[in-house]
Design an enzyme around this catalytic site. Structure first.
Site, PDB file in Angstrom:
ATOM      1  CG  HIS A 307      -2.966  -2.284  -0.754  1.00  0.00           C
ATOM      2  ND1 HIS A 307      -2.801  -1.184  -1.556  1.00  0.00           N
ATOM      3  CD2 HIS A 307      -1.802  -2.455  -0.074  1.00  0.00           C
ATOM      4  CE1 HIS A 307      -1.580  -0.722  -1.382  1.00  0.00           C
ATOM      5  NE2 HIS A 307      -0.952  -1.458  -0.492  1.00  0.00           N
ATOM      6  CG  ASP A 366       2.427  -6.470   5.635  1.00  0.00           C
ATOM      7  OD1 ASP A 366       3.623  -6.715   5.418  1.00  0.00           O
ATOM      8  OD2 ASP A 366       1.975  -5.329   5.799  1.00  0.00           O
TER       9      ASP A 366
END
Ligand code: ACO
Length: 431
Positions: A307, A366
């Site tokens: 991320h 996700d």
């Protein structure tokens, strides 16, 4: 140098004082607004790694500590005690609602769920195999053609009707896309149902038999929508702000955000995770895929890992991981949910691997969400659509904040030009 300013000195000795702006939380920012005027240089930051594009009161992230706050409230507390509709109110209006405010907001959302019948006919124009994100973006963009007259971006009094319409109609549009793909008749919304129950009803009911809503499924979706509701200046939200900064119709700006979300480096990752797990197929293949992810000559990446902001852990991933266990335990493991065991095994291998440890690559939101969607019977191509339904409230909150900012200016970054210098046109017969 004082704590309130930086001094930048050019190679020829000219100094400029750059003021430091302080937020309520997070690092200070250096205001470079006057830099070009004073020094004749721009800053260069591809991917906006060190650049703040706006100031915002909505969401705070501390990527090192794994903190996510909506209007100051930790996402863990909201996930445990709140509902998506209440979180939507909080993000949009800045405060938790009273009972009366929540009821009025909920009623308004429930009564704007139907689509204009003309809009429904758009779906006949799509091929049966059109990706639902393409349909979602196109149909949301077309809302600007239906509701242009009832919205004046300069009149905040009209912003609520835009807000309630888009939140209410997104699930209906998503369900219409799903029904087209599955070849089933469109199912109209039921306003006696809450947001996620209604979504499940429109997705899975068929005229031939009664449909029983599964409460665990509705709760899981509600939780996923809370966790996806906002994430400050991510790619799709920045896209909405950038498109909206020109004064564009906000339905079109949201359609642009949907397009940005679709990419596999952003919201498209939940679909990519499932496809990756299907490709891995068996725990015995994990080392091969982990080796590929580490190989610089191979474009393969472990989807759902890493991320831009979280370099410790993604707090949303922790919550979703728990919900995954709950959904799979209570709904019964379908034949295709051993995927979750594969995901857990992959996570274990990656988290012990030096490459992932050194680069601070952890499972993101996700990594698990797709496993829940799959267990609920939602097709893989619809996963990013689910993300979009949750994120729409964040996009709208940011658009409202931006458009009512008295200091709003059109977003217009600069560049480092590396093309040819001035050259003279050469006639075609001389080239
Ligand atoms: N697998 C293998 N290596 C990775 C991964 C991964 N998933 N993610 C990053 N890396 C490596 C990169 O190759 C790079 O290595 P290098 O320093 O040797 O060149 C390093 O880690 C840093 O990666 P960047 O791509 O520079 O990091 P950035 O912040 O630009 O990208 C992103 C973040 C896009 C999320 C990236 O980690 C990625 O592609 N992950 C997979 C896709 C994904 O899961 N996206 C969802 C993000 S969450 C969301 O949008 C909801």
């Amino acid at each position: 140098m004082s704590k309130d300013a930086f001094t930048l000195t050019s190679p020829d000795g000219k100094s400029t004082t750059l003021p430091v702006r302080k937020g309520t939380l997070g690092p200070d920012v250096v205001d470079i607004g006057q830099l070009y005027k004073e020094q004749g240089v721009f800053t260069y930051d591809p991917g906006f790694v060190a650049t703040g594009s706006c100031k915002s009161d909505i969401t705070f992230i501390d990527g090192d500590e794994g903190v996510l706050l909506y209007r100051g409230y930790p996402v863990e507390q909201l996930a445990a005690h709140s509902s998506f509709i209440e979180v939507a109110y909080l993000l949009l209006y800045g405060q938790l609602p009273t009972k009366a405010q929540l009821d009025a907001f909920d009623t308004s959302i429930r009564t704007h769920t139907m689509l204009n019948e003309g809009m429904l006919r758009f779906f006949n124009g799509f091929r049966y195999d059109a990706h639902p994100m393409a349909m979602l973006s196109a149909v949301v963009g077309s809302m600007s053609a239906y509701y242009h007259d009832t919205l004046d971006i300069n009149d905040p009094g009209t912003h609520d009707i835009f807000t309630h319409r888009i939140l209410a109609k997104l699930p209906t549009i998503a369900a219409a896309a799903h029904k087209l793909t599955s070849g089933q008749p469109f199912v109209y919304p039921r306003n006696d149902l809450n947001y996620t129950q209604n979504l499940l009803h429109m997705f899975f009911a068929v005229p031939a038999e009664p449909y029983q809503i599964n409460e665990i499924a509705a709760q899981a979706l509600d939780l996923l929508f809370i966790l996806h509701a906002d994430h400050e200046q991510n790619c799709s939200t920045s896209t909405v702000r950038m498109a909206g900064s020109s004064g564009a119709n906000p339905y079109s700006a949201i359609a642009a955000g949907i397009a940005a979300l679709w990419g596999p480096a952003h919201g498209g990752a939940n679909e990519a995770v499932l496809r990756m797990l299907e490709e891995i197929g068996d725990t015995k293949n994990i080392p091969k895929f982990v080796a590929r992810a580490k190989d610089k000559s191979d474009s393969f990446r472990l989807m759902g890992f890493g991320h831009r902001v979280y370099k410790n852990f993604d707090p949303r991933a922790k919550i979703i991981r728990e919900m995954c266990h709950k959904v799979l335990a209570q709904m019964g493991r379908r034949t295709d949910t051993p995927m979750f065991d594969l995901a857990l095994a992959l996570e274990e291998v990656a988290l012990k691997d030096d490459y992932f440890i050194e680069k601070n690559l952890y499972p993101n939101v996700d990594f698990y969400s797709g496993i829940i969607y799959k267990a609920l019977g939602i097709p893989t191509s619809m996963f990013t659509v689910m993300f979009a339904i949750g994120r729409t409230v964040g996009w709208v909150a940011h658009w409202r904040e931006m458009i009512t900012d008295p200091n709003l200016r059109i977003s217009r970054p600069r560049q480092l030009y590396t093309g040819p210098k001035n050259r003279d046109y050469v006639q075609l017969n001389k080239r």
